[in-house]
Design an enzyme around this catalytic site. Sequence first.
Site, PDB file in Angstrom:
ATOM      1  CD  GLU A  42      42.421  41.434  46.700  1.00 20.96           C
ATOM      2  OE1 GLU A  42      43.057  42.117  46.846  1.00 20.96           O
ATOM      3  OE2 GLU A  42      41.816  41.454  45.732  1.00 20.96           O
ATOM      4  N   GLY A  57      36.708  43.993  40.137  1.00 23.78           N
ATOM      5  CA  GLY A  57      35.802  43.499  39.254  1.00 23.78           C
ATOM      6  C   GLY A  57      35.919  43.535  37.813  1.00 23.78           C
ATOM      7  CB  CYS A  86      41.400  46.266  41.204  1.00 23.59           C
ATOM      8  SG  CYS A  86      42.007  45.971  39.524  1.00 23.59           S
ATOM      9  CE1 TYR A  87      34.640  48.834  36.947  1.00 24.24           C
ATOM     10  CE2 TYR A  87      33.668  48.428  39.191  1.00 24.24           C
ATOM     11  CZ  TYR A  87      33.476  48.812  37.810  1.00 24.24           C
ATOM     12  OH  TYR A  87      32.469  49.352  37.252  1.00 24.24           O
ATOM     13  CG  HIS A 115      43.732  42.259  42.818  1.00 24.56           C
ATOM     14  ND1 HIS A 115      42.439  42.278  43.159  1.00 24.56           N
ATOM     15  CD2 HIS A 115      43.835  42.660  41.702  1.00 24.56           C
ATOM     16  CE1 HIS A 115      41.865  42.631  42.109  1.00 24.56           C
ATOM     17  NE2 HIS A 115      42.721  42.884  41.134  1.00 24.56           N
ATOM     18  CE  LYS A 148      39.243  20.937  53.832  1.00 28.27           C
ATOM     19  NZ  LYS A 148      38.009  20.015  53.497  1.00 28.27           N
ATOM     20  CG  ASP A 182      34.379  20.547  54.121  1.00 31.14           C
ATOM     21  OD1 ASP A 182      35.391  21.077  54.896  1.00 31.14           O
ATOM     22  OD2 ASP A 182      34.694  20.539  52.693  1.00 31.14           O
TER      23      ASP A 182
END
Length: 512
Positions: A170, A54, A81-82, A168, A368, A226
């Site tokens: 991710e 964050g 992280c945060y 991070h 996507k 989409d």
Amino acid sequence: MTQTVIVLDFGSQYTQVIARRIREANVYSKVLPFNTSINVIRKLNPVGIVLSGGPASVLVKGAPKPKQEIFSLGIPILGICYGLQLMGTMLGGQVKSSTCREYGRGKLNILSKGSLFKGIPSKLTVWNSHGDCLVKLPKGFKSLAQTENSDFASIENTAKNFYGLQFHPEVEHSEKGKEIIRNFLFSVCKCTGDWDMEDFTISAVGEIKKKVGKKKVILGLSGGVDSSVAAALIHRAIGDQLICIFVDNGLLRLNEREQVKELFHNHIPGKLKISLAGSLFLKKLKGVTEPERKRKIIGKTFIEVFDKEVKKLGKVDFLAQGTLYPDVIESVPIDGNPASLIKSHHNVGGLPKKMKLSLLEPLRELFKDEVRDLGRALGLSESVLMRHPFPGPGLGVRVIGSITSRKLKVLRQADSIFIEELNNSNMYHKLWQAFCVFLPVRSVGVMGDERTYENVISLRAVTSSDAMTADWAQLPDKLLRKVSNRIINEVKGANRVVYDISSKPPSTIEWE
Ligand code: XMP
């Protein structure tokens, strides 16, 4: 019951990426605001909790914090992280500011593998984005890894099953990030990987039914991935309460309207209204050359036409859109109110407000490729799911300068030849986008014994992963030769073909 991992969101731009990594590992994940009550968390019976990163600092008064009780639930927790810094301070350690800021790529030195780094090399390149860092471990924790600036780049408390990562995992730039997350899920949380897109379909169908009840939903179908997947999903939930509207704005590719009809006929046996509005669009665009003005006119006219069609339907309550996560502004605000974040689609911007409709956006948490997987689970064909993106203003921004039906006809034929040859040579799916552009330039040629003076077509083909940057594609000479020959021989009105070798940046993918 499917196992759930909760991601508590502290406003990181990567929160949804964490959720997506968890789904990729076939584990159901749910993103909740950071201050979600303990009762709500308990009810979901999660097998693990992730505290996201964050933008705030834990050192600032009023910094977003989870309920202290989450550390007493007996559930494994991973702070990123945060999230690591929160865990550190809330459990009695100490965080300091600025002494160890790290942004971008950095080296991670793993001291002890524990559960998180099982099977992972001892040295990794990881991606950091933090100004504060933990300088004193809370009781019961040990350090698993260091960076140049921090002794506590990863921490664990095995007795409690609490873990922290200062970097991070991710993001793509962190080596072995996915594996580290999988280690948390499978070694620490004991996940079994019991979730897939079929499960998403079932729960999304349930949610749509509950939200819509007996009311009517309209959806502006473009035939792209989409809106087609959104239509198929919503149709599965509420059947004929969904009415799809396809506006033929006269700026479509060859046979596009027929393809949309076919898609409906084969896969979404619901109500489809086709509005033929090509002449209205062309009338409004007559003589307009400036790209942004074209876009505005096309957007405004779309809304007028769509609105008129909807009025014919009587009372409608919901507007469905195939908005994806990347379409939503990236960071979730700290007040946890995602409603303020909606970025309207190019095509239908302004519609919900004007028509007093509620939005239904069942894909807004997905990326996507996940939407494509969902489409597969719903039985849509690969030709629909793997189609290149097509801009809302369509060929309107691919006929450079003023738009006429003659130019559109030339462009459509050339474009269809290019795409056909890309498919024949198995290149289509290797590209992010490929299309033709009609240039307002005439050149001299000779055909047979006759002089010609006709327009130039540019081929554009790019590779990209997200359209933010793109490289021009190195297409085989043989293919380019064939496409050029065919266009010049078969398309009346074009006598020269050029290939666009510009990358983005500094150029853009589209020419206008
Ligand atoms: P550019 O040309 O900015 O395009 O590099 C990036 C991606 O966005 C698509 N694009 C649009 N899509 N309405 C849309 O729905 C638009 O006005 C629009 N302009 C560009 C483009 O095709 C590419 O995929």
